[in-house]
Scaffold this motif. Structure first.
Motif, PDB file in Angstrom:
ATOM      1  N   PHE A 326      -4.656  14.365   2.934  1.00  0.00           N
ATOM      2  CA  PHE A 326      -4.692  13.387   1.520  1.00  0.00           C
ATOM      3  C   PHE A 326      -3.055  13.116   1.353  1.00  0.00           C
ATOM      4  CE2 PHE A 326      -8.237  16.131   1.270  1.00  0.00           C
ATOM      5  CZ  PHE A 326      -9.244  15.360   0.799  1.00  0.00           C
ATOM      6  N   ALA A 327      -2.801  11.809   1.375  1.00  0.00           N
ATOM      7  CA  ALA A 327      -1.191  11.287   0.936  1.00  0.00           C
ATOM      8  C   ALA A 327      -1.524  10.354   0.070  1.00  0.00           C
ATOM      9  CB  ALA A 327      -0.422  11.175   2.344  1.00  0.00           C
ATOM     10  N   PRO A 328      -1.837  10.444  -1.144  1.00  0.00           N
ATOM     11  CA  PRO A 328      -2.200   9.386  -1.932  1.00  0.00           C
ATOM     12  C   PRO A 328      -1.445   7.942  -1.622  1.00  0.00           C
ATOM     13  CG  PRO A 328      -2.140  11.243  -2.967  1.00  0.00           C
ATOM     14  CD  PRO A 328      -1.597  11.794  -1.823  1.00  0.00           C
ATOM     15  N   PRO A 329      -2.116   6.919  -1.645  1.00  0.00           N
ATOM     16  CA  PRO A 329      -3.795   6.811  -1.905  1.00  0.00           C
ATOM     17  C   PRO A 329      -4.286   7.005  -0.573  1.00  0.00           C
ATOM     18  CG  PRO A 329      -2.706   4.623  -1.699  1.00  0.00           C
ATOM     19  CD  PRO A 329      -1.718   5.553  -1.464  1.00  0.00           C
ATOM     20  N   ARG A 330      -3.730   7.482   0.406  1.00  0.00           N
ATOM     21  CA  ARG A 330      -4.483   7.319   1.719  1.00  0.00           C
ATOM     22  C   ARG A 330      -5.127   8.856   1.990  1.00  0.00           C
ATOM     23  NH1 ARG A 330       0.219   4.624   2.606  1.00  0.00           N
ATOM     24  NH2 ARG A 330       0.211   2.508   4.062  1.00  0.00           N
ATOM     25  N   MET A 331      -6.173   8.646   2.712  1.00  0.00           N
ATOM     26  CA  MET A 331      -7.066   9.803   3.020  1.00  0.00           C
ATOM     27  C   MET A 331      -7.389   9.808   4.438  1.00  0.00           C
ATOM     28  SD  MET A 331      -9.942  10.098  -0.305  1.00  0.00           S
ATOM     29  CE  MET A 331     -10.626   8.714   0.003  1.00  0.00           C
ATOM     30  N   SER A 344      -7.284   3.543   3.381  1.00  0.00           N
ATOM     31  CA  SER A 344      -6.042   3.169   2.820  1.00  0.00           C
ATOM     32  C   SER A 344      -5.880   3.365   1.278  1.00  0.00           C
ATOM     33  CB  SER A 344      -5.793   1.661   3.022  1.00  0.00           C
ATOM     34  OG  SER A 344      -6.741   0.947   2.516  1.00  0.00           O
ATOM     35  N   ARG A 345      -7.027   3.487   0.711  1.00  0.00           N
ATOM     36  CA  ARG A 345      -7.263   3.531  -0.683  1.00  0.00           C
ATOM     37  C   ARG A 345      -8.587   4.077  -1.096  1.00  0.00           C
ATOM     38  NH1 ARG A 345      -9.767  -0.455  -2.807  1.00  0.00           N
ATOM     39  NH2 ARG A 345      -9.154  -2.612  -1.779  1.00  0.00           N
ATOM     40  N   VAL A 346      -8.659   4.744  -1.944  1.00  0.00           N
ATOM     41  CA  VAL A 346     -10.267   5.042  -2.296  1.00  0.00           C
ATOM     42  C   VAL A 346     -11.167   3.943  -2.455  1.00  0.00           C
ATOM     43  CG1 VAL A 346     -11.691   6.441  -4.297  1.00  0.00           C
ATOM     44  CG2 VAL A 346      -9.408   7.190  -3.552  1.00  0.00           C
ATOM     45  N   GLY A 347     -12.136   3.705  -2.056  1.00  0.00           N
ATOM     46  CA  GLY A 347     -13.026   2.635  -2.121  1.00  0.00           C
ATOM     47  C   GLY A 347     -12.856   1.556  -1.121  1.00  0.00           C
TER      48      GLY A 347
END
Lengths: 451, 458
Positions: A326-331, A344-347
């Motif tokens: 996790f490297a916000p917002p990336r997962m 690239s981001r949540v959702g």
């Protein structure tokens, strides 16, 4: 033909491959060990005092460190050493002669393949009066000098100091060139790996979970604390290979650890003064990140395909996964078949990646504010395993582009990769957890080296 | 070396370089296994051929295993420890397993057990007849120092009988299907299922040639990717000194060529065994064969052997022929293994082909051989002196020395040692032998084909 064979010759020419090891004394620093070997070689020439030392290669700090330690050793031998500065190895000869040295030792330093190496020669600087203007050399002393010792975290710190941090004009990722050295050797294979600031000093510690212990190491590989998990109940669905989840939690610095060997995990606090890890709670879910939680697939080295984020929102993945980062917002999630899901981001719709190894992570290695994708080989038995660093610019699959850097790793399977801020600068270091062929474990540290 | 180092090291060494799987061994799939053994195996002390011990090991394991380097790792047990030098604590998954194991060991050690493997428990107080469970633990008190106790406890004959309360790596699902046991203390097998087929030699050849199976056990010709195991299944010719002349040993030694036996009469892998312990434990060169004794009056003797083993029948017939040249008329009598052991326990035989699966550690192996040779009385003399040596190498050297010294006084003639032949299709990975020379099928997995990971890069 396997693609591994195609790239093997290329990889062998790069840095950080399996290290030849000439010294096994791990209680002494690599600089001290190398200097000890070199001093022994110089004494055996035999060298004639005074001895001038000239160094090239590596960083200025590394050259000065080896120069200082080697000079001290030679001084103790009564060889009256001095370190000379010259624009080239050839020019060093006249500089040494002008300073009255009778022996010149010229060494090139390099940190390569997990080893600190010195290569060069020794020569006499005395010129026979009857030679006239011709700068003839004496018969003695003379000799070739080649020494190599295992690099350590100190060497990497010295080798990386002074690396320019200028941003390329294009605004793209900065150059990545990693130097590697063994950070810690472990009796047990690694089950999980994490990094984070556990003592509040602004720099990360490295936490390692093995089957039955949790250990925390400082940036130099020194053991800060260790805790046995023996008091926890056994799991009814353990895994054949050591496996688990380990994360540094957000908020007050705490470490969450859960080995699949045990039926539950623990939340631990590092008491640096007492060199202990104190349990402050138990876990009911596997700690995947600072706030992210998941669940084990019973009996398997994988996590369930559903992840709960810090705000409680669930993310449902396509399949169970072996690795998350996790490297916000990336997962990033790596699945058992070597594919990956990069959010690239949540959702957002995940980008499907291919050819990822279990040792994968997101981390900003070049300090440009955008994480890079790090991944090891997707092969079950790579020889050697390889670490690749890919830029995450724009969308799409970053692995279809040439990596920013790639280099082979020491012998073993690299199943764990994390990035850490060990020195307080913007560029994160890389720690690789290796399963060695003899069943032991190793932490291999890579950090930006001098260009 | 710790609990899982051997398995992990094996994985590192035996994985396929071209298989993709994110670097981790993948779970799932089923493997078809054919073997030339019985469809079902009996109690552990009788299922002691390498093949039967392997089949038994799929459903029930001893408390621990031994690595080829001699290190111990828990198997059925959660932990093995020594709270004091004279006590070994075995922590099992649950109290029912502990109770079942205690019962099995007590029975083995009793006179009803009629098994030479009782010698493995001889160093325990009461010679192993008083093992009791305390919750999920067994506290094993030694009657004299015996550092090799844990290694002895790893012998397959000390596995618990197959039962629901004693988990093994696999669980029988009927009709030859074995499902992976999720609760196996060492971690569930990588494969979901094994499909076992019991057949004969011709059946093995047919199934292999038609690629209907992926692994075959008990074969003479092995494949390149099949691991070689230690040869510890030792066969002796036991004789009754009271019923045979004093020069009988010389008669046999002068007439039987052990090389001939292993080359022509028994299935491989096999090696001649010139000394009391197999060459894997005792690598000393053979002694020269003696001359034939002076011919005496003709005698008729009966040789009993294991009816289930073709190798023993062939060897028995060979002995029959060769001893005839020395004036012995040998009648052959095949017996079921349980009957054979009962006759051995009573000393009711003239000649017997006696085969035992020896542990991979010289001390416990000598204990089994001494008992098998009818000299249980020697255990109390020899074992304490061996166990008093704390250094493992010194102990092993002492065992070899004593084995040489005692050979002439034991009514046993060592013949040959065998292992388990195995062959596997290339798609099966992770097959390794334990120190006992038995394959660990719970560590096997199906190799993913190259390219299975989409967009895979080297």
């Amino acid at each position: 033909m396997s693609r591994a064979w195609v790239v093997a010759p290329l990889l062998l020419s790069l840095t950080a491959h399996a290290a030849p090891r000439s010294s096994t004394d791990e209680t002494v620093s690599a600089v001290q060990r190398l200097s000890r070997e070199l001093a022994s070689d110089v004494r055996a020439l035999p060298a004639e005092a005074p001895v001038a030392l000239y160094f090239s290669g590596g960083s200025a700090e590394l050259r000065r460190a080896v120069g200082s330690v080697l000079a001290a050793r030679l001084a103790a031998e009564g060889l009256a050493p001095s370190v000379v500065d010259a624009p080239s190895a050839e020019a060093a000869e006249s500089v040494a002669r002008a300073q009255g040295a009778r022996t010149l030792v010229r060494l090139t330093l390099e940190v390569e393949a997990g080893a600190l190496r010195a290569r060069g020669d020794a020569l006499g600087t005395w010129v026979n009066f009857w030679s006239g203007r011709a700068l003839t050399r004496p018969a003695r002393p003379s000799g070739a000098l080649v020494e190599s010792v295992d690099a350590d975290a100190e060497v990497l710190a010295l080798a990386s100091v002074g690396t320019p941090t200028t941003t390329p004009p294009t605004g793209g990722p900065r150059g990545v060139r990693l130097l590697g050295a063994t950070l810690v050797r472990l009796e047990q294979p690694v089950a999980a790996l994490a990094a984070g600031d556990l003592d509040g000093d602004g720099r990360d510690e490295v936490a390692v979970l093995t089957e039955d212990t949790v250990s925390v190491f400082a940036a130099d590989g020194q053991l800060l604390a260790r805790r046995e998990l023996g008091s926890l109940p056994f799991s009814n669905a353990t895994t054949r290979e050591p496996f688990g989840a380990l994360a540094v939690l957000s908020g007050p610095p705490r470490l969450a650890a859960w080995s699949t060997r045990r039926a539950q995990g623990e939340v631990l606090v590092l008491d640096k003064g007492r060199s202990t890890l104190r349990a402050v709670g138990t876990l009911d879910s596997a700690p995947l990140g600072p706030v992210e939680r998941g669940g084990f697939v019973p009996g398997q080295t994988a996590f369930q395909a559903e992840v709960r984020l810090g705000d409680g929102r669930p993310v449902t993945l396509l399949a169970p996964f072996t690795t998350s980062s996790f490297a916000p917002p990336r997962m990033l999630f790596v699945h058992a078949d070597g594919t990956g899901s990069l959010y690239s981001r949540v959702g957002a719709t995940p980008t499907r990646l291919g050819g990822l190894g279990a040792g994968s992570a997101l981390g900003d290695l070049d300090g440009d504010g955008t994480p890079e994708l790090l991944t090891t080989s997707a092969l079950l038995q790579p020889s050697p395993d390889v670490l690749r660093v890919h830029a995450l610019n724009g969308g799409g699959d970053p692995t279809v582009h040439e990596p920013l850097w790639q280099g082979p790793l020491p012998t073993g399977r690299a199943l764990f990769v994390v990035t850490a801020n060990l020195d307080g600068d913007e560029r994160r270091e890389v720690i690789v957890g290796l399963l060695k062929p003899d069943g032991t474990g190793e932490l291999f540290l890579l950090r930006q080296g001098a260009p | 070396m710790t609990s899982r180092r051997i398995a992990l090291a094996s994985l590192v060494l035996l994985g396929s370089a071209s298989a993709l799987g994110a670097g981790r061994t993948r779970y799932g799939g089923e493997v078809r296994v054919a073997h030339a053994g019985p469809p079902e195996v009996g109690e552990p002390a009788l299922a002691d051929t390498p093949l039967e011990a392997t089949l038994l090991g799929l459903l029930s394991r001893p408390v621990c295993g031994v690595t080829p380097e001699g290190e111990i790792h828990p198997a059925l047990a959660r932990e093995l420890s020594r709270p004091t030098p004279q006590v070994t604590r075995v922590t099992l998954p649950n109290a029912a397993t502990a109770t079942a194991l205690a019962r099995a060991w007590t029975r083995l050690s009793s006179t009803d057990g009629a098994s030479p493997y009782r010698a493995l428990l001889y160093p325990l107080r009461g010679e192993g007849r008083q093992v009791t469970a305390s919750g999920a633990s067994l506290e094993l008190a030694l009657s004299f120092p015996w550092p090799d106790l844990e290694r002895a406890l790893c012998h397959p004959a000390l596995a618990a009988p197959v039962a629901s309360s004693t988990p093994g790596p696999f669980l029988s699902a009927g009709r030859g299907a074995l499902d992976a046991q999720l609760g196996w203390p060492r971690g569930r097998p990588y494969l979901d299922r094994l499909l076992l087929t019991a057949t004969d030699e011709r059946g093995l050849a047919r199934l292999w040639s038609t690629r209907q199976v992926q692994v075959e056990l008990g074969v003479g010709s092995e494949t390149d990717n099949a691991p070689a195991g230690a040869l510890l299944y030792a066969t002796y010719l036991a004789f009754s000194p009271r019923r045979l002349p004093t020069d009988f040993r010389q008669a046999v030694e002068s007439s039987i060529d052990r090389e001939d036996l292993t080359r022509l009469f028994v299935h491989g892998p096999a090696v001649p065994m010139p000394h009391l312990l197999p060459p894997a434990l005792m690598p000393q060169p053979p002694k020269p064969r003696p001359a034939a004794p002076a011919s005496g009056p003709a005698r008729t003797v009966t040789l009993v052997y294991d009816a289930a083993l073709d190798d023993q029948r062939a060897v028995a017939e060979r002995i029959q022929v060769k001893l005839h040249e020395r004036g012995y008329t040998v009648a052959l009598e095949p017996l079921a293994r349980s009957a054979l052991r009962a006759r051995w326990a009573k000393g009711d035989f003239e000649l017997m082909l006696h085969a035992v699966l020896l542990p991979p550690v010289p001390g416990p192996a000598l204990a089994v051989v001494l008992d098998a040779g009818g000299r249980k009385d020697l255990l109390g003399v020899e074992l304490p002196a061996i166990g008093a040596l704390s250094d493992a190498a010194a102990r092993d050297a002492r065992v070899r020395e004593r084995a040489l010294a005692l050979a002439a006084s034991l009514p046993l003639l060592p013949l040959y040692a065998q292992g388990l032949g195995l062959r596997a299709m290339p798609e099966v990975g992770g097959l390794v032998m334990d120190a006992q020379g038995l394959p660990m099928l719970d560590g096997a997995f199906l190799l993913p084909t190259e390219g299975a990971g989409t967009g895979g890069r080297p």
